[in-house]
Scaffold this active site. Structure first.
Site, PDB file in Angstrom:
ATOM      1  N   THR A   1       0.813  -1.219   0.000  1.00 28.52           N
ATOM      2  CA  THR A   1       0.000   0.000   0.000  1.00 28.52           C
ATOM      3  C   THR A   1       0.846   1.269   0.000  1.00 28.52           C
ATOM      4  O   THR A   1       1.973   1.274   0.531  1.00 28.52           O
ATOM      5  CB  THR A   1      -0.912   0.011   1.252  1.00 28.52           C
TER       6      THR A   1
ATOM      7  N   TYR B   1      -1.597   0.203  10.281  1.00 36.00           N
ATOM      8  CA  TYR B   1      -1.880  -0.472   9.011  1.00 36.00           C
ATOM      9  C   TYR B   1      -0.671  -0.401   8.074  1.00 36.00           C
ATOM     10  O   TYR B   1      -0.186  -1.414   7.562  1.00 36.00           O
ATOM     11  CB  TYR B   1      -3.118   0.162   8.346  1.00 36.00           C
TER      12      TYR B   1
END
Ligand code: UDP
Length: 325
Positions: A116, A140
């Protein structure tokens, strides 16, 4: 015939990948615990319901033998990762390590990993290329960076071959209308805007109009889910052909940024409906601008996004949205 295991193949991006692999003549097996995915989104191949953290499940599946594994089974909500970091480190790091160990035990050495843009943290320049420092600002992003680092070490020590693909803002829906985004709760901008347009939500909250951008709203790089899947297919080809370094990572975006307001304007044009908005405070942790430099994916993998112009992407997402009862 290539034989691929898709972990998390019942989720948003995974289900599009399973379809692409199935349509291009690969043998495909999905492993998914259905904690957030949907069984009916798996349109091709075998389906195994199970937890990737369970070694017995992994051994049973991996003993079928695979050329490669693609891993989409992560928790993805930034806010939740701040509230429940243990859950994120457990699912995204510990379970992924277990998957990698089981793969090695079964002699499977090729891996495509969903990473990501959140691994970069606050941008130091734009657009963001692969050389940009990776300093994630939430759990995250840290979980994804940790796995990238593990993959670099496994390449050196074990010759384990991997490609990490760092998605910017995944969006859109299957161009043929069979699949789309079904997160619960939905937190992503484009489905939320379209749900307001469809009358399923009263209004959209715009998180901040005081950013240092032309219209004051945040800028993001929206990339079509089918284009992300093409990048995975190309990464798989490069792993199979033994091309490139053992550990590779690419930034996947269109290279173009659009503001929240531009997304709302385009959604109104595409849907022909008006979208009620409620101006709200900034969402903590949102950088003002996140745009990818996808040059390396183009040069090394031959990746060419086909559907990632904003209008097409929103048209596909709108078609999906209007089919939901
Ligand atoms: N956003 C917004 N309202 C919403 C959801 C998102 O204004 O209800 C904004 C958010 O602040 C960000 C952009 O839309 O600037 C994209 O957010 P999303 O959650 O879709 O993806 P992210 O960039 O967080 O990965």
């Amino acid at each position: 015939m290539l034989n691929v295991l898709v972990v998390g193949g019942a989720g948003f991006i995974g289900s599009h990948m399973v379809k692409m692999l199935g349509q291009t003549g690969c043998r495909v097996t999905t492993l998914d615990d259905l904690s957030s995915g949907h069984r009916d989104a798996v349109l091709y191949g075998d389906f195994v319901q199970g937890d990737m953290g369970d070694r017995a499940v992994l051994d049973a599946v991996l003993s079928r033998g695979f050329d490669a594994v693609m891993h989409f089974a992560s928790f993805i909500q930034v806010g939740e990762s701040v509230q429940k970091p243990a859950l994120y480190y457990q699912n995204n790091v510990v379970k992924t390590l277990g998957l990698l160990d089981a793969m090695r035990a079964h002699g499977i050495q090729r891996f495509v990993f969903s990473s990501t843009a959140a691994t970069f943290g606050e941008p130091q320049y734009s657009p963001i290329d692969e050389k940009h420092p990776q300093q994630p600002v939430n759990p995250y992003g840290r979980t994804k960076l940790m796995v990238e680092q593990v993959l670099a070490d496994y390449a050196l020590a074990y010759g384990f071959r991997s490609v990490s693909l760092r998605y910017f803002n995944a969006a859109g829906a299957d161009p043929e209308g069979q699949l789309g985004e079904r997160h619960d709760p939905e937190t992503h901008l484009i489905p939320l805007v379209l749900q307001v347009a469809a009358g399923r939500r009263p209004h959209l909250q715009v998180f901040g109009r005081d950013y240092d951008t032309p219209d004051g709203t945040c800028i993001r790089d929206y990339v079509h889910v089918t284009d992300l899947c093409s990048a995975h297919a190309l990464a798989l080809q490069s792993l199979m052909a033994g091309q490139g370094a053992d550990c590779q990572a690419y930034n996947l975006g269109s290279g173009h940024g659009f503001s929240v307001q531009e997304v709302i304007d385009t959604a109104q044009k595409v849907s022909g409906r008006s979208v009620a908005v409620m101006d709200s405070p900034r969402r903590p942790g949102d950088p003002s601008r996140l745009v990818a430099d996808p040059t390396m994916a183009r040069q090394n993998l031959g990746w060419q996004p086909q559907h990632s112009d904003l209008r097409t992407l929103i048209e596909h997402a709108w078609r999906w949205e209007t089919r939901q009862a």
